[in-house]
Design a protein around this motif. Structure first.
Motif, mmCIF file in Angstrom:
data_model
loop_
_atom_site.group_PDB
_atom_site.id
_atom_site.type_symbol
_atom_site.label_atom_id
_atom_site.label_comp_id
_atom_site.label_asym_id
_atom_site.label_seq_id
_atom_site.Cartn_x
_atom_site.Cartn_y
_atom_site.Cartn_z
ATOM 1 N N GLY A 88 -16.474 112.699 -25.298
ATOM 2 C CA GLY A 88 -17.729 112.965 -26.322
ATOM 3 C C GLY A 88 -17.665 112.283 -27.358
ATOM 4 O O GLY A 88 -16.883 111.515 -28.406
ATOM 5 N N ARG A 89 -19.396 112.732 -27.972
ATOM 6 C CA ARG A 89 -19.460 111.323 -29.529
ATOM 7 C C ARG A 89 -18.771 112.234 -30.428
ATOM 8 O O ARG A 89 -17.416 111.541 -31.278
ATOM 9 N N GLU A 90 -18.167 113.668 -31.032
ATOM 10 C CA GLU A 90 -17.067 113.845 -31.955
ATOM 11 C C GLU A 90 -16.076 114.715 -31.859
ATOM 12 O O GLU A 90 -15.388 113.404 -32.052
ATOM 13 N N THR A 91 -15.528 113.874 -30.040
ATOM 14 C CA THR A 91 -14.307 113.766 -30.164
ATOM 15 C C THR A 91 -13.517 111.870 -30.915
ATOM 16 O O THR A 91 -12.738 111.862 -31.420
ATOM 17 N N ALA A 92 -14.700 111.039 -29.819
ATOM 18 C CA ALA A 92 -14.676 109.847 -30.293
ATOM 19 C C ALA A 92 -14.650 109.668 -31.771
ATOM 20 O O ALA A 92 -13.508 108.326 -31.596
ATOM 21 N N ILE A 93 -15.184 109.831 -32.523
ATOM 22 C CA ILE A 93 -15.086 109.840 -33.396
ATOM 23 C C ILE A 93 -14.206 110.846 -34.455
ATOM 24 O O ILE A 93 -13.427 109.530 -35.519
ATOM 25 N N SER A 94 -14.002 111.520 -34.095
ATOM 26 C CA SER A 94 -12.451 112.289 -34.616
ATOM 27 C C SER A 94 -11.283 111.135 -34.614
ATOM 28 O O SER A 94 -9.915 111.301 -34.834
ATOM 29 N N LEU A 95 -11.315 110.370 -33.011
ATOM 30 C CA LEU A 95 -10.114 109.472 -33.022
ATOM 31 C C LEU A 95 -10.572 108.224 -33.388
ATOM 32 O O LEU A 95 -9.654 107.076 -33.303
ATOM 33 N N GLY A 96 -11.225 108.329 -34.280
ATOM 34 C CA GLY A 96 -11.559 106.895 -35.276
ATOM 35 C C GLY A 96 -11.975 105.469 -34.326
ATOM 36 O O GLY A 96 -12.535 104.521 -34.799
ATOM 37 N N VAL A 97 -12.978 105.910 -33.398
ATOM 38 C CA VAL A 97 -14.102 105.323 -32.656
ATOM 39 C C VAL A 97 -15.039 105.337 -33.637
ATOM 40 O O VAL A 97 -15.577 106.492 -33.367
ATOM 41 N N ASP A 98 -16.022 104.133 -33.667
ATOM 42 C CA ASP A 98 -17.048 104.086 -34.162
ATOM 43 C C ASP A 98 -18.454 103.958 -32.877
ATOM 44 O O ASP A 98 -18.505 103.050 -32.277
ATOM 45 N N HIS A 99 -18.188 105.538 -33.471
ATOM 46 C CA HIS A 99 -18.880 105.827 -31.663
ATOM 47 C C HIS A 99 -20.555 104.986 -31.821
ATOM 48 O O HIS A 99 -21.212 104.516 -30.374
ATOM 49 N N GLN A 100 -21.437 105.048 -33.082
ATOM 50 C CA GLN A 100 -22.532 104.731 -33.010
ATOM 51 C C GLN A 100 -22.342 102.934 -32.230
ATOM 52 O O GLN A 100 -23.813 102.671 -31.469
ATOM 53 N N ARG A 101 -21.674 101.964 -33.008
ATOM 54 C CA ARG A 101 -21.416 100.661 -33.141
ATOM 55 C C ARG A 101 -21.226 100.704 -30.973
ATOM 56 O O ARG A 101 -22.078 99.937 -30.628
ATOM 57 N N GLN A 102 -19.409 101.214 -31.136
ATOM 58 C CA GLN A 102 -19.398 100.797 -29.404
ATOM 59 C C GLN A 102 -20.910 101.113 -28.343
ATOM 60 O O GLN A 102 -21.119 100.837 -27.525
ATOM 61 N N THR A 103 -21.783 102.945 -29.044
ATOM 62 C CA THR A 103 -23.136 102.812 -27.860
ATOM 63 C C THR A 103 -23.366 101.812 -28.318
ATOM 64 O O THR A 103 -24.532 101.576 -26.420
ATOM 65 N N LEU A 104 -23.752 101.509 -29.483
ATOM 66 C CA LEU A 104 -25.236 100.497 -29.069
ATOM 67 C C LEU A 104 -25.031 98.610 -27.825
ATOM 68 O O LEU A 104 -25.695 98.512 -28.154
#
Length: 317
Positions: free
Chosen positions: A207-223
């Motif tokens: 999920g978005r919130e968990t991924a961001i909290s674990l240091g993943v650039d969610h926006q960029r990876q999703t794109l």
């Protein structure tokens, strides 16, 4: 668990290999140089299409965090149908049938990729940055494209319409060998990028919130994943036509049979299941049922039933 997953993958690989050997050898008569060339081309095409559809569906379900969605919700199938309808309406079925397959493939992939890039640019990489809005826009545009296609098909010459109907259904039996080279190149490039960023797939699935909290650039990876999915869908659709429920079927079967939900286990399982379904199914249809049915119809029927059962199972829970 890891040992069980590897054992299941090994079994699936053996079944896929057996299906490929059966497809190449059952009923083979005459010169093996012709058989290897003729059946080998079809086999490579089915392997490529199965791999592309399975990988695109698993990745799309990862970023949407939803296992009943497939990339077709973005309107690619409807756009493909509208494009085929426009080409036949404007130029005629005879002209399109005589057109160089590589040029037609380039037109189809360029239009569908252009559509996805415009959609991503307007609704995801701009100020809005909403994946749900992006999917909603895909659903609405898909309905618009289907409505336009339906209207235009009513004013097409009946003889041209018969040819158009054949182009609107997936056909795994008539993959053009001229397109395999560039298709393998595009799918190979996508696979290399997916392999490079594959370490983030399991985190993205949380999920978005968990991924961001674990240091993943969610926006960029999703794109990036959306772009990879677009290329895979465009290539598979341009090669065989739209396949709505096939990806849903093999992706969810992979999640069911694999003891681990990690992508390094689920993705190869889904790809092997897709290859087994296409190659094994085509072998049965050609050698047992003597081409009395189309594989795409059976797969879509089974996929549709699986989709309904999946929804009912979720509703009961």
């Amino acid at each position: 668990m890891r040992r069980n997953s590897l054992a299941i993958l090994a079994i699936l690989a053996l079944i896929a290999l057996a299906a490929a050997i059966g497809f190449m050898t059952i009923g083979a008569r005459g010169s093996w140089s012709f058989i290897l060339s003729f059946r080998g081309t079809k086999l490579l095409g089915m392997v490529l299409v199965g791999y592309a559809i399975a990988l695109s569906t698993v990745l799309f379900q990862t970023i949407t965090n939803n296992r009943i969605l497939t990339p077709s919700i973005m309107g690619f199938d409807a756009l493909y149908g509208l494009l085929q309808t426009l080409l036949v309406l404007v130029f005629g079925a005879a002209f399109i049938s005589g057109l160089d397959a590589r040029l037609l493939f380039l037109i189809e992939v360029t239009v569908m990729m252009g559509f996805s890039l415009i959609l991503f640019r307007l609704l995801f990489s701009g100020a809005l940055k909403s994946l749900h809005l992006l999917m909603l826009a895909g659903v609405v545009l898909g309905i618009l494209f289907r409505s336009l296609s339906g209207f235009l098909q009513r004013i097409i010459d009946p003889n041209d319409f018969l040819v158009l109907q054949d182009r609107l259904f997936a056909s795994f039996n008539s993959i053009d060998s001229q397109l395999l080279g560039v298709s393998f190149l595009l799918v190979g490039l996508v696979s290399a990028i997916a392999w490079r960023i594959g370490h983030s797939f399991d985190v993205m699935a949380l999920g978005r919130e968990t991924a961001i909290s674990l240091g993943v650039d969610h926006q960029r990876q999703t794109l990036v994943i959306l772009l990879l999915v677009s290329v895979l869908v465009c290539v598979s659709t341009a090669l065989v036509g739209p396949a709505t429920f096939f990806g849903l079927l093999v992706a969810n079967l992979a999640y069911i049979i694999m003891p681990s939900a990690k992508h390094r286990h689920v993705i190869p399982a889904a790809c092997l299941l897709a290859i087994i379904t296409l190659v094994g199914g085509q072998t049965l249809l050609e050698r047992v049922f003597a081409f009395n049915s189309a594989l795409s119809i059976i797969i879509e029927f089974a996929g549709g039933l699986f989709f309904i059962l999946f929804l009912l199972r979720g509703a009961i829970r």
